[in-house]
Design a protein around this motif. Structure first.
Motif, PDB file in Angstrom:
ATOM      1  N   ASP A 155       0.667  -1.883   0.253  1.00  0.00           N
ATOM      2  CA  ASP A 155       0.370  -0.030   0.129  1.00  0.00           C
ATOM      3  C   ASP A 155       0.997   1.342   0.359  1.00  0.00           C
ATOM      4  OD1 ASP A 155      -2.281  -1.409   0.131  1.00  0.00           O
ATOM      5  OD2 ASP A 155      -1.871  -1.576   2.234  1.00  0.00           O
ATOM      6  N   GLY A 156       1.949   1.292  -0.581  1.00  0.00           N
ATOM      7  CA  GLY A 156       2.621   2.494  -1.049  1.00  0.00           C
ATOM      8  C   GLY A 156       3.628   2.183  -1.739  1.00  0.00           C
ATOM      9  N   THR A 157       5.031   3.117  -2.231  1.00  0.00           N
ATOM     10  CA  THR A 157       5.939   2.852  -2.788  1.00  0.00           C
ATOM     11  C   THR A 157       7.219   3.740  -2.078  1.00  0.00           C
ATOM     12  OG1 THR A 157       4.964   4.902  -4.008  1.00  0.00           O
ATOM     13  CG2 THR A 157       4.909   2.557  -5.446  1.00  0.00           C
ATOM     14  N   SER A 158       6.932   3.670  -0.700  1.00  0.00           N
ATOM     15  CA  SER A 158       8.038   4.896   0.023  1.00  0.00           C
ATOM     16  C   SER A 158       7.336   3.950   0.585  1.00  0.00           C
ATOM     17  CB  SER A 158       8.014   6.029  -0.391  1.00  0.00           C
ATOM     18  OG  SER A 158       7.143   7.070  -0.122  1.00  0.00           O
ATOM     19  N   GLN A 159       8.759   4.136   1.885  1.00  0.00           N
ATOM     20  CA  GLN A 159       8.619   3.527   3.246  1.00  0.00           C
ATOM     21  C   GLN A 159       7.098   4.468   4.386  1.00  0.00           C
ATOM     22  OE1 GLN A 159       9.178   0.644   4.870  1.00  0.00           O
ATOM     23  NE2 GLN A 159       8.264   1.110   6.693  1.00  0.00           N
ATOM     24  N   ASP A 160       8.210   5.701   3.703  1.00  0.00           N
ATOM     25  CA  ASP A 160       7.011   6.484   4.911  1.00  0.00           C
ATOM     26  C   ASP A 160       5.677   6.234   4.423  1.00  0.00           C
ATOM     27  OD1 ASP A 160       7.394   7.756   2.599  1.00  0.00           O
ATOM     28  OD2 ASP A 160       6.900   9.708   2.989  1.00  0.00           O
ATOM     29  N   VAL A 161       4.911   6.179   3.517  1.00  0.00           N
ATOM     30  CA  VAL A 161       3.703   6.285   2.923  1.00  0.00           C
ATOM     31  C   VAL A 161       3.644   4.607   3.233  1.00  0.00           C
ATOM     32  CG1 VAL A 161       2.717   6.727   0.727  1.00  0.00           C
ATOM     33  CG2 VAL A 161       4.195   7.812   1.359  1.00  0.00           C
ATOM     34  N   TYR A 162       4.377   3.829   2.935  1.00  0.00           N
ATOM     35  CA  TYR A 162       3.515   2.219   3.645  1.00  0.00           C
ATOM     36  C   TYR A 162       3.442   1.894   4.549  1.00  0.00           C
ATOM     37  CZ  TYR A 162       4.129  -2.739   3.899  1.00  0.00           C
ATOM     38  OH  TYR A 162       3.574  -4.289   4.647  1.00  0.00           O
ATOM     39  N   GLN A 163       4.255   2.279   5.826  1.00  0.00           N
ATOM     40  CA  GLN A 163       4.314   2.484   6.620  1.00  0.00           C
ATOM     41  C   GLN A 163       2.979   3.067   7.724  1.00  0.00           C
ATOM     42  OE1 GLN A 163       7.752   2.869   8.762  1.00  0.00           O
ATOM     43  NE2 GLN A 163       7.483   5.223   9.243  1.00  0.00           N
ATOM     44  N   SER A 164       2.808   4.098   6.839  1.00  0.00           N
ATOM     45  CA  SER A 164       1.738   5.144   7.102  1.00  0.00           C
ATOM     46  C   SER A 164       0.322   4.236   7.456  1.00  0.00           C
ATOM     47  CB  SER A 164       1.229   6.043   6.269  1.00  0.00           C
ATOM     48  OG  SER A 164       0.503   6.195   5.418  1.00  0.00           O
ATOM     49  N   TYR A 165       0.174   3.130   6.868  1.00  0.00           N
ATOM     50  CA  TYR A 165      -0.800   1.868   6.503  1.00  0.00           C
ATOM     51  C   TYR A 165      -0.764   1.084   7.613  1.00  0.00           C
ATOM     52  CZ  TYR A 165      -5.120  -0.864   6.026  1.00  0.00           C
ATOM     53  OH  TYR A 165      -6.501  -1.278   6.409  1.00  0.00           O
ATOM     54  N   ARG A 166       0.205   0.208   6.898  1.00  0.00           N
ATOM     55  CA  ARG A 166       1.244  -1.044   6.735  1.00  0.00           C
ATOM     56  C   ARG A 166       1.705  -0.601   8.372  1.00  0.00           C
ATOM     57  NH1 ARG A 166      -1.946  -5.040   5.698  1.00  0.00           N
ATOM     58  NH2 ARG A 166      -3.107  -4.729   3.275  1.00  0.00           N
ATOM     59  N   VAL A 167       1.016  -0.329   9.862  1.00  0.00           N
ATOM     60  CA  VAL A 167       2.175   0.039  10.441  1.00  0.00           C
ATOM     61  C   VAL A 167       2.296  -1.150  10.861  1.00  0.00           C
ATOM     62  CG1 VAL A 167       2.036   0.816  13.455  1.00  0.00           C
ATOM     63  CG2 VAL A 167       0.527   1.302  11.656  1.00  0.00           C
ATOM     64  N   GLY A 168       4.201  -1.054  11.659  1.00  0.00           N
ATOM     65  CA  GLY A 168       5.049  -1.614  11.716  1.00  0.00           C
ATOM     66  C   GLY A 168       5.977  -3.074  10.139  1.00  0.00           C
ATOM     67  N   GLY A 169       5.239  -3.123   9.331  1.00  0.00           N
ATOM     68  CA  GLY A 169       5.694  -3.165   8.346  1.00  0.00           C
ATOM     69  C   GLY A 169       6.910  -2.597   7.579  1.00  0.00           C
ATOM     70  N   ASN A 170       7.863  -2.746   6.696  1.00  0.00           N
ATOM     71  CA  ASN A 170       8.967  -3.063   6.636  1.00  0.00           C
ATOM     72  C   ASN A 170       8.526  -3.235   4.152  1.00  0.00           C
ATOM     73  OD1 ASN A 170      11.448  -3.495   4.805  1.00  0.00           O
ATOM     74  ND2 ASN A 170      12.452  -2.783   7.201  1.00  0.00           N
ATOM     75  N   LEU A 171       8.785  -1.771   4.191  1.00  0.00           N
ATOM     76  CA  LEU A 171       8.860  -2.395   2.127  1.00  0.00           C
ATOM     77  C   LEU A 171       9.975  -2.968   1.602  1.00  0.00           C
ATOM     78  CD1 LEU A 171       6.938  -1.172  -0.191  1.00  0.00           C
ATOM     79  CD2 LEU A 171       8.098   0.752  -0.121  1.00  0.00           C
ATOM     80  N   GLU A 172      11.140  -2.859   2.021  1.00  0.00           N
ATOM     81  CA  GLU A 172      12.286  -3.482   1.505  1.00  0.00           C
ATOM     82  C   GLU A 172      11.950  -4.922   1.259  1.00  0.00           C
ATOM     83  OE1 GLU A 172      15.828  -2.684   2.588  1.00  0.00           O
ATOM     84  OE2 GLU A 172      15.770  -0.534   2.026  1.00  0.00           O
ATOM     85  N   LYS A 173      11.390  -5.487   2.304  1.00  0.00           N
ATOM     86  CA  LYS A 173      10.985  -7.268   3.238  1.00  0.00           C
ATOM     87  C   LYS A 173       9.471  -7.718   1.597  1.00  0.00           C
ATOM     88  CE  LYS A 173      12.411  -8.475   7.316  1.00  0.00           C
ATOM     89  NZ  LYS A 173      12.396  -8.696   9.047  1.00  0.00           N
ATOM     90  N   VAL A 174       8.325  -6.323   1.448  1.00  0.00           N
ATOM     91  CA  VAL A 174       8.053  -6.535   0.752  1.00  0.00           C
ATOM     92  C   VAL A 174       7.806  -7.430  -1.166  1.00  0.00           C
ATOM     93  CG1 VAL A 174       5.421  -6.138  -0.225  1.00  0.00           C
ATOM     94  CG2 VAL A 174       6.070  -5.531   2.296  1.00  0.00           C
ATOM     95  N   ILE A 175       9.083  -6.064  -1.234  1.00  0.00           N
ATOM     96  CA  ILE A 175       9.538  -6.192  -2.703  1.00  0.00           C
ATOM     97  C   ILE A 175      10.528  -7.179  -3.017  1.00  0.00           C
ATOM     98  CG2 ILE A 175      10.836  -4.754  -4.392  1.00  0.00           C
ATOM     99  CD1 ILE A 175      10.004  -2.093  -2.701  1.00  0.00           C
TER     100      ILE A 175
END
Length: 343
Positions: A155-175
């Motif tokens: 739910d985001g293409t940058s860590q700050d936006v992604y974690q604003s909803y996916r609280v506690g998440g790491n976008l790099e791990k998702v990718i």
């Protein structure tokens, strides 16, 4: 236009048997007869079911009971033996199995073994994941399990936006997890699972809609899809999640300026005729909107699935839905019939 993928569609069609086709036909016919008569008529058994692998989750998303740890029902893991027993009872009619309700499926250590069991029964299998556990080994095992569809929530293409909803998440791990799946599909020369990014459109990320399309192409997922967000307190929207782009919102303003759901609340619902949800501990509930299992229609620990599907509780719930659906709490915030399609 509707989301479409030829390989995925052909794969789903390949799961049809005469018995499953017949069952789907009579279920659809009984639903149409119910709408015409205004009284519930139920033939056949579910075409699709959702099985909950676990209520546990590593994230704390603001509109998710699992993430917020707000369940009143017990938390736990689906037992493989119970799952197999239930599948044995219904697999001949069952076409589509969703391994998801609440929680993160990959936290259940038997998850992929259960996927393979259903796959070996010829059932189309799908799951949704936040992709934090798609290590190289898990990605390989996922492809080998025969899983047909893998939804990756991103739910985001940058860590700050992604974690604003996916609280506690790491976008790099998702990718990284998505890349692992794509890699092993190619390495094993497998057409499955059909992999798509699911982008839950909320106000903080709506400006990244074009960016997620680009990211999906770069990684090599099969598709990027967009989903409207369910907001429990949509009249007040305390977390400021409802997007301003009308296409991506399941809510609208009425003539008095009050926020209401776009979905109509006609006294019928296809879900109640062709699908249902089973919690990790065997409770049968009407659909995925009953996240806390407040409308318990049966318990598979005490009654078989087929007996439950036609029991008095189910009959009563269908009658209530066909007489006053708007008065059923889980229907008041329902998005049934609302889709977001991309050209």
């Amino acid at each position: 236009m509707p989301y479409f993928n030829l390989n995925d569609s052909l794969n789903l069609i390949s799961k049809f048997t005469f018995r499953r086709t017949w069952n789907a036909g009579i279920v659809w016919l009984s639903y149409q007869m119910s709408k015409i008569s205004g009284k519930p008529v139920q033939w056949g058994y579910p075409i699709s079911i959702s099985f909950e692998p676990t209520t546990s989750c590593n994230l704390r998303c603001p509109e998710c009971p699992s993430g917020l740890r707000e369940f009143t029902r017990p938390t736990g893991m689906l037992e493989k033996s119970f799952f197999e027993q239930t599948i044995d009872d219904i697999y001949k009619e069952l076409l589509y199995l969703i391994f998801y309700f609440q929680g993160e499926p990959y936290l259940n250590p038997d998850f992929l073994n259960m996927v393979k069991y259903a796959h070996d029964k010829g059932i189309y299998t799908a799951t949704s994941t936040n992709a934090h556990y798609l290590t190289d080994a898990k990605a390989k095992a996922t492809v080998e399990s025969g899983l047909d569809r893998l939804i990756i929530s991103i739910d985001g293409t940058s860590q700050d936006v992604y974690q604003s909803y996916r609280v506690g998440g790491n976008l790099e791990k998702v990718i990284e997890g998505a890349k692992n799946i794509v890699k092993w599909k190619k390495a094993l020369n497998s057409k499955t699972p059909f992999v798509f990014f699911q982008f839950l459109v909320v106000k903080p990320n709506q400006h990244q809609i074009e960016e997620i399309k680009k990211l999906g192409k770069e990684i090599g997922v099969d598709q990027v899809r967009f989903k409207t967000a369910q907001v429990y307190d949509f009249e007040n929207d305390p977390n400021q999640l409802i997007p301003s782009i009308k296409k991506y919102s399941r809510y609208k303003k009425d003539k008095d300026g009050k926020t209401i759901s776009k979905s109509g609340l006609g006294n019928h619902c296809w879900k109640l005729w062709h699908a249902n949800v089973i919690t990790w501990d065997g409770l049968v509930v009407p659909c995925c909107f009953d996240k806390d299992a407040t409308h318990q229609l049966g318990n598979l620990k005490t009654q078989s699935f087929k007996a439950t599907w036609n029991n008095d509780n189910y009959k009563q719930f269908r009658r209530e839905l066909m007489s006053s659906r708007k008065n059923i709490d889980i229907c008041s915030n329902c998005s049934e019939g609302l889709s977001v399609w991309e050209d």
